[in-house]
Design an enzyme around this catalytic site. Sequence first.
Site, mmCIF file in Angstrom:
data_model
loop_
_atom_site.group_PDB
_atom_site.id
_atom_site.type_symbol
_atom_site.label_atom_id
_atom_site.label_comp_id
_atom_site.label_asym_id
_atom_site.label_seq_id
_atom_site.Cartn_x
_atom_site.Cartn_y
_atom_site.Cartn_z
ATOM 1 N N ARG A 43 8.045 7.448 2.571
ATOM 2 C CA ARG A 43 6.591 7.304 2.630
ATOM 3 C C ARG A 43 5.960 7.296 1.229
ATOM 4 O O ARG A 43 4.760 7.099 1.094
ATOM 5 C CB ARG A 43 5.977 8.446 3.447
ATOM 6 N N GLY A 57 -3.530 10.283 3.737
ATOM 7 C CA GLY A 57 -4.702 9.551 4.222
ATOM 8 C C GLY A 57 -5.639 9.261 3.069
ATOM 9 O O GLY A 57 -5.246 9.332 1.900
ATOM 10 N N CYS A 108 1.466 8.825 2.330
ATOM 11 C CA CYS A 108 2.198 9.957 1.773
ATOM 12 C C CYS A 108 2.879 10.693 2.903
ATOM 13 O O CYS A 108 2.672 10.384 4.074
ATOM 14 C CB CYS A 108 1.238 10.916 1.081
ATOM 15 N N GLU A 161 5.128 -19.321 5.401
ATOM 16 C CA GLU A 161 5.620 -17.948 5.486
ATOM 17 C C GLU A 161 6.625 -17.811 6.636
ATOM 18 O O GLU A 161 7.654 -17.143 6.493
ATOM 19 C CB GLU A 161 4.435 -16.978 5.647
ATOM 20 N N LYS A 166 14.810 -6.624 -3.483
ATOM 21 C CA LYS A 166 13.427 -6.295 -3.099
ATOM 22 C C LYS A 166 12.475 -6.615 -4.245
ATOM 23 O O LYS A 166 11.375 -7.099 -4.027
ATOM 24 C CB LYS A 166 13.339 -4.816 -2.715
HETATM 25 C C1 F6R Z 1 9.873 -12.657 0.952
HETATM 26 C C2 F6R Z 1 9.708 -11.749 -0.181
HETATM 27 C C3 F6R Z 1 9.625 -12.336 -1.549
HETATM 28 C C4 F6R Z 1 8.515 -11.635 -2.350
HETATM 29 C C5 F6R Z 1 8.531 -12.134 -3.810
HETATM 30 C C6 F6R Z 1 7.393 -11.533 -4.613
HETATM 31 O O1 F6R Z 1 9.975 -11.967 2.151
HETATM 32 O O2 F6R Z 1 9.669 -10.570 -0.021
HETATM 33 O O3 F6R Z 1 9.405 -13.702 -1.500
HETATM 34 O O4 F6R Z 1 7.293 -11.915 -1.740
HETATM 35 O O5 F6R Z 1 9.737 -11.803 -4.416
HETATM 36 O O6 F6R Z 1 7.476 -10.145 -4.639
HETATM 37 P P1 F6R Z 1 6.260 -9.287 -5.137
HETATM 38 O O7 F6R Z 1 5.177 -9.402 -4.122
HETATM 39 O O8 F6R Z 1 6.791 -7.895 -5.240
HETATM 40 O O9 F6R Z 1 5.835 -9.835 -6.453
#
Ligand code: F6R
Length: 646
Positions: A27, A116, A2, A519, A641
């Site tokens: 954050r 925290g 936070c 990875e 994202k």
């Molecule tokens: C790679 C990456 C993606 C995510 C995937 C799943 O760097 O960020 O491969 O890992 O899209 O995303 P989450 O974990 O949000 O389900």
Amino acid sequence: MCGIIGATGGEDVLDVLLDGLARLEYRGYDSAGVALELPRPANATSGPADGVPLWRARAASGTTSLDELRKVAHVAPKGALAGIGHTRWATHGRPSEANAHPHLDCTATVAVVHNGIVENCRELAEELIASGHELASETDTEVVAHLIEGELRRSSEPALDRTSQVGEEGRLAGAMRAVIGRLRGSFALAAIWAGEPGTIVAARRVSPLVIGAADSAVAGGSSQVLLASDIPAILGRARRFLLVEDDQVAELRPGSVAVTTVDGMPVDPPELRVDWDLDAALKGGFEDFMSKELHEQPRALADTLLGRVLPAGTLALDEVRISDDELREVDKVFVVACGSSYHAGLVAKYAIEHWARLPVEIDIASEFRYRDPVLDHRTLVVGVSQSGETLDTIQAVRAARQCGAKVLAVSNVVDSSMARQADGVLYTRAGPEVGVASTKTYLAQLAALDILALYLAQLRGILYPHEVRRLLDDLGEMPSLVEEVLGRSGDVLAVARSQRNTRDFFFLGRHVGYPVALEGALKAKELAYVRAEAYPAGELKHGPIALIEPGTVVVGVATRTRLWEKMMANIAEVRSRGATVVLVANDGDEEAGAMADSVLWVPAANPLLAPLVDVVPLQLFAYHLARLSGYDVDRPRNLAKTVTVE
Ligand code: F6R
């Protein structure tokens, strides 16, 4: 993770808080709130009993929380003497207005913000409730406000050798010192009390806290004094920055800052020189968010581990709403996930099978529900998703529940869609990740899944308590090992420079080194836009070795884990066909060094935990490769994202 902020003195306390919260939003944004200390009415006499109540406003509407707070704050009384503010990334208690900070005590004259985790919040809450306090939230923070209330009450009771009541000044700091002595865990705290107008008291342990002031204020002038979780939040308003160390308490008043140890001994806080501009400061002085988040990995790991181990050394997973009896009944585990989260699940397969002796299947979420998996009430399906919003993973866990399986979500976002649909949740505590490529959330997933594996092993009686304790100790060392590798970023850059024109890579690994290779290859693909194929090294001879020719670059994960010798034999196979070899190897491993053209050195770790360390140079390698080509590491092309489509 936070963000907290505070300001005392000056005409614009509320503006400082709201502007600072905007800069702290990275954050967390589950909720936002402020509390203001208003001037006493002219006819009030001194003493806490006459302290005017504090003015508080909070909003909890996700990404729009701060906008909503601004609307409410519009009607705040003018002329606040001091104030504190908070932006929340939920850990204890779902995102809601009731759980939003600042939290108040029973008398509504003490307000507290906190970043925290208070590990012993449950026992403290029970004690407070037993002595008559009424708690209004599910947070770990609220206990602090009530504990301060209790200490203030104690310090106002006339002592036998005193005829008059003690003065107000210094009482809030005294109460804070007493309270932090009772807290386990991590905290950056700020509190105001209507009985001590214009004073903010702050304290920290582990979580970051900086104090800022104009030059004249630190020298005893009359300027505004500020505090925040980080420098950017107050940059431009403060010119001088003071650091508060662990278990120190700071008293901020207009024009003065006094810092003491927990025993009340005065200390001279170190001053920090800051010559960043705002853009650099928002990235914590790093060039980009990815670099900042890579460097936040030790913290993310430490926070994810925090509070999971009971003082007796055993594990407790309080967020898992599946009973121990139900978990004992489990006879098979499925892990479903996408992308990096899938790679975290692959590592977990080794850990759960080895430590807990349960069979584990791991599936790419988008494939899982279309292949008619055989599940029943004794199957535990673990959905791993940092966002908790990835549609493929949500659909997979939904399908699993319909088949009667128990579902556990591993998510970085409290109350995410997946968390809400699961029978239980294990939260990673990496804080929000801005860079599109997962880094700190991936490492936190590895740690959370290791904890799950150990928990299952403990419940099933497969490992002795002393074995679990030893493995937890090993896990506890990971943040500092990761820190060490991050300190070697310059060495990784040199290797990346030597490969800046390479367009094709093979990443090889065996055992837990294989998911690390996967990875590393994914990071190289998505950030540096190179072709990077990852293989279990033993599989190479069944086909892909046909592609190895002089100059092919092979990146091998060759730390001393279980199949190191076999891995080295596979490296010898590609070397003899002319490959250029880059190895991730353990410090001092001359045999591995002799087999490589370049080495990314890492410290040795417990073999099953080694992925937490071994992946870091590969993250850095992809990062540097991408930057050497001038690519935007925070926003790689074609990627989002959170992927909320099938
Ligand atoms: C790679 C990456 C993606 C995510 C995937 C799943 O760097 O960020 O491969 O890992 O899209 O995303 P989450 O974990 O949000 O389900």
